[in-house]
Design an enzyme around this catalytic site. Sequence first.
Site, mmCIF file in Angstrom:
data_model
loop_
_atom_site.group_PDB
_atom_site.id
_atom_site.type_symbol
_atom_site.label_atom_id
_atom_site.label_comp_id
_atom_site.label_asym_id
_atom_site.label_seq_id
_atom_site.Cartn_x
_atom_site.Cartn_y
_atom_site.Cartn_z
ATOM 1 N N GLY A 1 0.768 -1.239 0.000
ATOM 2 C CA GLY A 1 0.000 0.000 0.000
ATOM 3 C C GLY A 1 0.794 1.280 0.000
ATOM 4 O O GLY A 1 0.221 2.362 -0.137
ATOM 5 N N GLU B 1 4.042 -6.560 1.921
ATOM 6 C CA GLU B 1 3.666 -6.982 0.567
ATOM 7 C C GLU B 1 3.615 -5.798 -0.400
ATOM 8 O O GLU B 1 2.581 -5.549 -1.018
ATOM 9 C CB GLU B 1 2.274 -7.634 0.603
ATOM 10 N N PRO B 2 4.684 -5.030 -0.540
ATOM 11 C CA PRO B 2 4.613 -3.878 -1.449
ATOM 12 C C PRO B 2 4.598 -4.316 -2.916
ATOM 13 O O PRO B 2 5.224 -5.299 -3.287
ATOM 14 C CB PRO B 2 5.895 -3.102 -1.143
ATOM 15 N N GLY B 3 3.868 -3.601 -3.737
ATOM 16 C CA GLY B 3 3.863 -3.857 -5.173
ATOM 17 C C GLY B 3 4.262 -2.585 -5.911
ATOM 18 O O GLY B 3 5.358 -2.444 -6.449
ATOM 19 N N ARG B 4 3.349 -1.613 -5.860
ATOM 20 C CA ARG B 4 3.521 -0.369 -6.600
ATOM 21 C C ARG B 4 4.868 0.314 -6.342
ATOM 22 O O ARG B 4 5.551 0.714 -7.288
ATOM 23 C CB ARG B 4 2.412 0.601 -6.184
ATOM 24 N N CYS C 1 -13.501 3.403 -28.113
ATOM 25 C CA CYS C 1 -14.802 4.067 -28.283
ATOM 26 C C CYS C 1 -15.506 4.290 -26.958
ATOM 27 O O CYS C 1 -16.566 3.717 -26.698
ATOM 28 C CB CYS C 1 -15.676 3.242 -29.218
ATOM 29 N N GLU C 2 -14.879 5.051 -26.096
ATOM 30 C CA GLU C 2 -15.506 5.454 -24.833
ATOM 31 C C GLU C 2 -14.993 6.846 -24.515
ATOM 32 O O GLU C 2 -13.791 7.115 -24.656
ATOM 33 C CB GLU C 2 -15.083 4.521 -23.691
HETATM 34 N N1 LLP Z 1 -1.246 -7.109 -0.686
HETATM 35 C C1 LLP Z 1 -2.544 -7.268 -0.965
HETATM 36 C C2 LLP Z 1 -3.327 -8.265 -0.231
HETATM 37 C C3 LLP Z 1 -3.145 -6.467 -1.952
HETATM 38 O O1 LLP Z 1 -4.436 -6.616 -2.220
HETATM 39 C C4 LLP Z 1 -2.356 -5.520 -2.643
HETATM 40 C C5 LLP Z 1 -2.946 -4.678 -3.695
HETATM 41 C C6 LLP Z 1 -0.994 -5.409 -2.329
HETATM 42 C C7 LLP Z 1 -0.479 -6.219 -1.332
HETATM 43 C C8 LLP Z 1 -0.065 -4.459 -3.017
HETATM 44 O O2 LLP Z 1 -0.416 -3.131 -2.827
HETATM 45 P P1 LLP Z 1 0.540 -1.952 -3.355
HETATM 46 O O3 LLP Z 1 1.806 -1.968 -2.527
HETATM 47 O O4 LLP Z 1 0.824 -2.197 -4.789
HETATM 48 O O5 LLP Z 1 -0.254 -0.728 -3.130
HETATM 49 N N2 LLP Z 1 -5.077 -1.346 -9.480
HETATM 50 C C9 LLP Z 1 -4.871 -0.364 -8.428
HETATM 51 C C10 LLP Z 1 -4.202 -0.935 -7.212
HETATM 52 C C11 LLP Z 1 -4.949 -2.125 -6.620
HETATM 53 C C12 LLP Z 1 -4.211 -2.748 -5.466
HETATM 54 C C13 LLP Z 1 -4.846 -4.031 -5.051
HETATM 55 N N3 LLP Z 1 -4.190 -4.701 -3.988
HETATM 56 C C14 LLP Z 1 -4.099 0.813 -9.010
HETATM 57 O O6 LLP Z 1 -3.762 0.790 -10.197
HETATM 58 O O7 LLP Z 1 -3.857 1.802 -8.304
#
Ligand code: LLP
Length: 414
Positions: A240, A275-278, A345-346
């Site tokens: 997050g 659990e970082p992603g972004r 087309c949106e």
């Molecule tokens: N862990 C869990 C259980 C999650 O559901 C998520 C993201 C993460 C970790 C990773 O979160 P992050 O560090 O990336 O914020 N499509 C949206 C973001 C959806 C995130 C869903 N869950 C966007 O483009 O902003």
Amino acid sequence: MIPLHYQENQLLMDGVPVAELAAAFGTPLYVYSEALLVAQARAFIAALPPGRDHLICFAVKANGNPHLLRRLFQAGLGADVTSGGEYFLARHAGCPPQRIIYSGVGKTGPEIEAALAGGLRALHVESAQELAVIATIATARQQVVPIGVRVNPDVAAETHPHISTGRGHHKFGVNPSLARELLHQVQQHPWLAPAGLATHIGSQITDLAPFAAAASTLVQLATALAAEGIHLRYLDVGGGLGIDYTNETPAPSPAGWLQTVATPITTAGYSLVVEPGRAIVAPAGVLLTQVVYTKQQAEKQFVIVDAGMNDLLRPTLYQAHHPIWPARQADDHPLTTVDVVGPVCETGDFLAQNRQLPLPRPGDLLAILHTGAYGFAMSSNYNGRLRPAEVLVSGQRYQLIRQRQTLAHLLDGT
Ligand code: LLP
């Protein structure tokens, strides 16, 4: 921190002019910097507190390209997966089972079976019914399954409503008292073992206070469980952490974020999982797109490009702001307020609205920044459009890491 810079008016990613990549592979094209990707992964790992079995699990949903995943796992990250498909991707890209956690509200029996057969650190349970299904499968397999329970801490976080996940009325996790009850069931079951507690309060959060609140909810619950004889190994505060899309709300550094969440958890004697992603992949990626036409309509100046909402959904879905830089700096392009739109087309198919840009011309290339996370991952074939190619830049070299789809993909999905 971004991997882009101008040299003699040409935009480069690390050592490669982006125009060269567009010429070699066409557009729209996702391009990633290996150097930044690996640096981000290492920054998270370096900021972990010493000792114990702490783990950074990359959220595979942010970007599941197998080549990128392989580099992240080689750098020492684990994986947070949310489907049988993501579990497969993580294993395929070399993630050791002990570094995989599996979250998600709707894991099916076959998905659970496959993950148990391949091995993992823990399943993160999100309902009483799911726990019953896991118990049946564990018993049939005669396999001890480590269980973490995902808690819904009822914490509000300032972000887009679609990506806030930690309020009591959201579908994720279970409330703290049910979490406690479920862990008691786990403790009593011969084929289930209590492993940890997890949470995830949302995405693109730049304020540290809700993370601190979530960590303290986990610690309180774990302390109460310990008093009842249930001793957990780790506490997982989820992902997050936001990034600076606009420079208006500076995001905390990985080290600042980790310190906030790690301190209460390690002080209480637990190992930390996040659990970082972004924050790991977003800044390392750009989407290159070519201008097809421009047109003035009513009071609007439109720039029509060859990437659309099917390639990058975030502006449409969340009104997300992604900076846009021209691939060539030119003095003769007057600064103009434009809408950058795609061919879909949106009316919602836009990549930027009311943006001040040097007015591009047909054929010009634009780079859409911070698109390494939830960019390609959320792309689709909508409007009969082919999903874009992906390229990895490593210093002055580059390689294609995903082929552009061909028309054959539109026929039977192969
Ligand atoms: N862990 C869990 C259980 C999650 O559901 C998520 C993201 C993460 C970790 C990773 O979160 P992050 O560090 O990336 O914020 N499509 C949206 C973001 C959806 C995130 C869903 N869950 C966007 O483009 O902003």
